[in-house]
Design an enzyme around this catalytic site. Structure first.
Site, PDB file in Angstrom:
ATOM      1  N   GLY A 177       0.829  -1.214   0.000  1.00  0.00           N
ATOM      2  CA  GLY A 177       0.000   0.000   0.000  1.00  0.00           C
ATOM      3  C   GLY A 177       0.855   1.251   0.000  1.00  0.00           C
ATOM      4  CB  ALA A 178       4.162   1.804  -1.319  1.00  0.00           C
ATOM      5  NE  ARG A 190      -4.593   6.076  -1.946  1.00  0.00           N
ATOM      6  CZ  ARG A 190      -5.643   5.964  -1.154  1.00  0.00           C
ATOM      7  NH1 ARG A 190      -5.907   6.919  -0.287  1.00  0.00           N
ATOM      8  NH2 ARG A 190      -6.445   4.931  -1.222  1.00  0.00           N
ATOM      9  CG  ASN A 204       1.158   1.308   4.966  1.00  0.00           C
ATOM     10  OD1 ASN A 204       0.957   2.039   5.932  1.00  0.00           O
ATOM     11  ND2 ASN A 204       0.744   1.625   3.738  1.00  0.00           N
ATOM     12  CB  SER A 248      -5.051   1.288  14.355  1.00  0.00           C
ATOM     13  OG  SER A 248      -5.818   2.350  14.911  1.00  0.00           O
ATOM     14  CE1 TYR A 256      -8.215   0.646   9.826  1.00  0.00           C
ATOM     15  CE2 TYR A 256      -8.423   1.534  12.045  1.00  0.00           C
ATOM     16  CZ  TYR A 256      -7.720   1.421  10.871  1.00  0.00           C
ATOM     17  OH  TYR A 256      -6.516   2.070  10.722  1.00  0.00           O
ATOM     18  CB  ILE A 290      -1.683   9.471  10.786  1.00  0.00           C
ATOM     19  CG1 ILE A 290      -1.193   8.589  11.964  1.00  0.00           C
ATOM     20  CG2 ILE A 290      -0.521   9.980   9.950  1.00  0.00           C
ATOM     21  CD1 ILE A 290      -0.326   9.273  12.994  1.00  0.00           C
TER      22      ILE A 290
HETATM   23  P1  NDP Z   1      -4.505   5.693   2.910  1.00  0.00           P
HETATM   24  O1  NDP Z   1      -5.942   5.418   2.700  1.00  0.00           O
HETATM   25  O2  NDP Z   1      -3.970   7.058   2.700  1.00  0.00           O
HETATM   26  O3  NDP Z   1      -3.621   4.666   2.041  1.00  0.00           O
HETATM   27  C1  NDP Z   1      -3.883   3.296   2.086  1.00  0.00           C
HETATM   28  C2  NDP Z   1      -2.954   2.575   1.162  1.00  0.00           C
HETATM   29  O4  NDP Z   1      -3.265   1.159   1.212  1.00  0.00           O
HETATM   30  C3  NDP Z   1      -3.109   2.995  -0.287  1.00  0.00           C
HETATM   31  O5  NDP Z   1      -1.846   2.998  -0.887  1.00  0.00           O
HETATM   32  C4  NDP Z   1      -3.984   1.891  -0.854  1.00  0.00           C
HETATM   33  O6  NDP Z   1      -3.836   1.693  -2.239  1.00  0.00           O
HETATM   34  C5  NDP Z   1      -3.437   0.706  -0.123  1.00  0.00           C
HETATM   35  N1  NDP Z   1      -4.339  -0.445  -0.187  1.00  0.00           N
HETATM   36  C6  NDP Z   1      -5.607  -0.525   0.263  1.00  0.00           C
HETATM   37  N2  NDP Z   1      -6.110  -1.737   0.007  1.00  0.00           N
HETATM   38  C7  NDP Z   1      -5.123  -2.454  -0.607  1.00  0.00           C
HETATM   39  C8  NDP Z   1      -5.033  -3.771  -1.123  1.00  0.00           C
HETATM   40  N3  NDP Z   1      -6.065  -4.622  -1.063  1.00  0.00           N
HETATM   41  N4  NDP Z   1      -3.873  -4.172  -1.688  1.00  0.00           N
HETATM   42  C9  NDP Z   1      -2.817  -3.327  -1.768  1.00  0.00           C
HETATM   43  N5  NDP Z   1      -2.857  -2.061  -1.316  1.00  0.00           N
HETATM   44  C10 NDP Z   1      -3.996  -1.630  -0.732  1.00  0.00           C
HETATM   45  O7  NDP Z   1      -4.223   5.204   4.403  1.00  0.00           O
HETATM   46  P2  NDP Z   1      -3.089   5.608   5.470  1.00  0.00           P
HETATM   47  O8  NDP Z   1      -1.823   5.911   4.797  1.00  0.00           O
HETATM   48  O9  NDP Z   1      -3.682   6.561   6.411  1.00  0.00           O
HETATM   49  O10 NDP Z   1      -2.976   4.216   6.250  1.00  0.00           O
HETATM   50  C11 NDP Z   1      -1.901   3.316   6.105  1.00  0.00           C
HETATM   51  C12 NDP Z   1      -2.012   2.279   7.205  1.00  0.00           C
HETATM   52  O11 NDP Z   1      -1.972   2.919   8.485  1.00  0.00           O
HETATM   53  C13 NDP Z   1      -3.308   1.470   7.175  1.00  0.00           C
HETATM   54  O12 NDP Z   1      -3.063   0.140   7.544  1.00  0.00           O
HETATM   55  C14 NDP Z   1      -4.145   2.161   8.243  1.00  0.00           C
HETATM   56  O13 NDP Z   1      -5.119   1.299   8.776  1.00  0.00           O
HETATM   57  C15 NDP Z   1      -3.091   2.519   9.249  1.00  0.00           C
HETATM   58  N6  NDP Z   1      -3.467   3.571  10.176  1.00  0.00           N
HETATM   59  C16 NDP Z   1      -3.782   4.842   9.726  1.00  0.00           C
HETATM   60  C17 NDP Z   1      -4.164   5.813  10.621  1.00  0.00           C
HETATM   61  C18 NDP Z   1      -4.526   7.191  10.196  1.00  0.00           C
HETATM   62  O14 NDP Z   1      -4.976   7.975  11.080  1.00  0.00           O
HETATM   63  N7  NDP Z   1      -4.378   7.603   8.952  1.00  0.00           N
HETATM   64  C19 NDP Z   1      -4.248   5.519  12.067  1.00  0.00           C
HETATM   65  C20 NDP Z   1      -3.893   4.188  12.423  1.00  0.00           C
HETATM   66  C21 NDP Z   1      -3.515   3.254  11.507  1.00  0.00           C
HETATM   67  P3  NDP Z   1      -4.798   2.427  -3.334  1.00  0.00           P
HETATM   68  O15 NDP Z   1      -4.134   3.741  -3.578  1.00  0.00           O
HETATM   69  O16 NDP Z   1      -4.757   1.490  -4.481  1.00  0.00           O
HETATM   70  O17 NDP Z   1      -6.146   2.549  -2.698  1.00  0.00           O
END
Ligand code: NDP
Length: 246
Positions: A11-12, A14, A89, A141, A154, A187
């Site tokens: 999930g890199a 964004r 991630n 989380s 979640y 975040i």
């Molecule tokens: P974003 O929604 O900004 O990014 C999520 C990323 O995960 C995207 O790159 C997305 O890809 C990818 N993704 C989602 N589903 C899949 C899949 N099936 N296969 C491959 N890639 C996938 O989220 P965050 O950066 O905020 O979150 C990153 C991690 O941190 C997550 O695990 C989240 O639960 C955790 N987290 C975030 C918090 C926050 O406050 N933001 C707090 C606590 C934990 P695509 O661009 O294709 O959708």
């Protein structure tokens, strides 16, 4: 200049994953960026990362799909030679009160966040065992510990990741593989941008440091856990939350 180590980040495209990729590249890791569909985003990130004179592989795959993940991990090893650090991630939310939650919304979140973490780790661990070293860093989380109304799916997935982390840490410690979880609080990323201003303000009042975290705050901890300095830390859940949960 490369440091001779490699990292695979799921999930890199964004948010936190992207920031982890940039931070690791800056200190010399060759990086494999996993993505599902956002080819343009990931190509732009590749260009940005190659400026740090490290290798950057693009490895497609939906983490919820075991066969795709198997190929994705093979692609990574083919292109970078090995995997020293895995960062699980990729994650999604599908919030709603349990009373109204569709079964599909529960399962989707578990499938990507928890089963996805299994799928990728299951395919990477044999390589780490063979090379007798490795780091697995799972993004959980704080709500996996505290729970959160509207996030039964979640929170369950993130609590599952914590149990997974501790069990695996015990299984592979003798192989010199360290497994830890990072538990971010709130975040600022796309995931939380959907919250209303009043909800965000309310959240900030509950954070001793009085601000939402940045993706960089999380990336800093991941970078540390991947480093030699963290050689005596395994099976832990470390919060990055401005003191929200103590
Ligand atoms: P974003 O929604 O900004 O990014 C999520 C990323 O995960 C995207 O790159 C997305 O890809 C990818 N993704 C989602 N589903 C899949 C899949 N099936 N296969 C491959 N890639 C996938 O989220 P965050 O950066 O905020 O979150 C990153 C991690 O941190 C997550 O695990 C989240 O639960 C955790 N987290 C975030 C918090 C926050 O406050 N933001 C707090 C606590 C934990 P695509 O661009 O294709 O959708």
């Amino acid at each position: 200049m490369g440091n001779g180590k490699t990292v695979l980040i799921t999930g890199a495209t964004r948010g936190i994953g992207k920031e982890i990729a940039i931070s690791m590249a800056k200190v010399g890791y060759d990086v494999a960026l996993n993505y599902r569909t956002k080819t343009d985003d990931v190509k732009n990130l590749q260009t940005e990362i190659e400026k740090f004179q490290v290798k950057c592989a693009l490895v497609q795959g939906d983490v919820a799909n075991f066969e795709e993940v198997e190929k994705m991990v093979k692609d990574t090893v083919e292109q970078l030679g090995k995997i020293d650090v895995l960062v699980n991630n990729a994650g999604i939310t599908k919030d709603g009160l349990l009373m109204r939650m569709a079964k599909d919304d529960f399962e989707k979140v578990i499938d990507i966040n928890l089963v996805g973490t299994f799928n990728v780790t299951r395919n990477v661990i044999p390589f780490m065992i063979k090379q007798k070293s490795g780091r697995v860093i799972n993004i959980s989380s704080v709500v996996g510990v505290t729970g959160n109304a509207g996030q039964t799916n979640y929170s369950a997935s993130k609590a599952g990741i914590i149990g997974f982390t501790k069990s695996l840490a015990r299984e592979v410690a003798s192989r010199n593989i360290l497994v830890n979880a990072v538990a971010p609080g709130f975040i600022a990323t796309d995931m939380t941008s959907v919250l209303s201003d009043s909800v965000k303000e309310n959240i900030n009042t509950q954070i001793p440091l009085k601000r939402m975290g940045t993706a960089q705050d999380v990336a800093n901890l991941v970078k540390f856990l991947a480093s030699e300095e963290a050689a005596y830390i395994t099976g832990q859940v470390i919060n990055v939350d401005g003191g929200m949960v103590m």
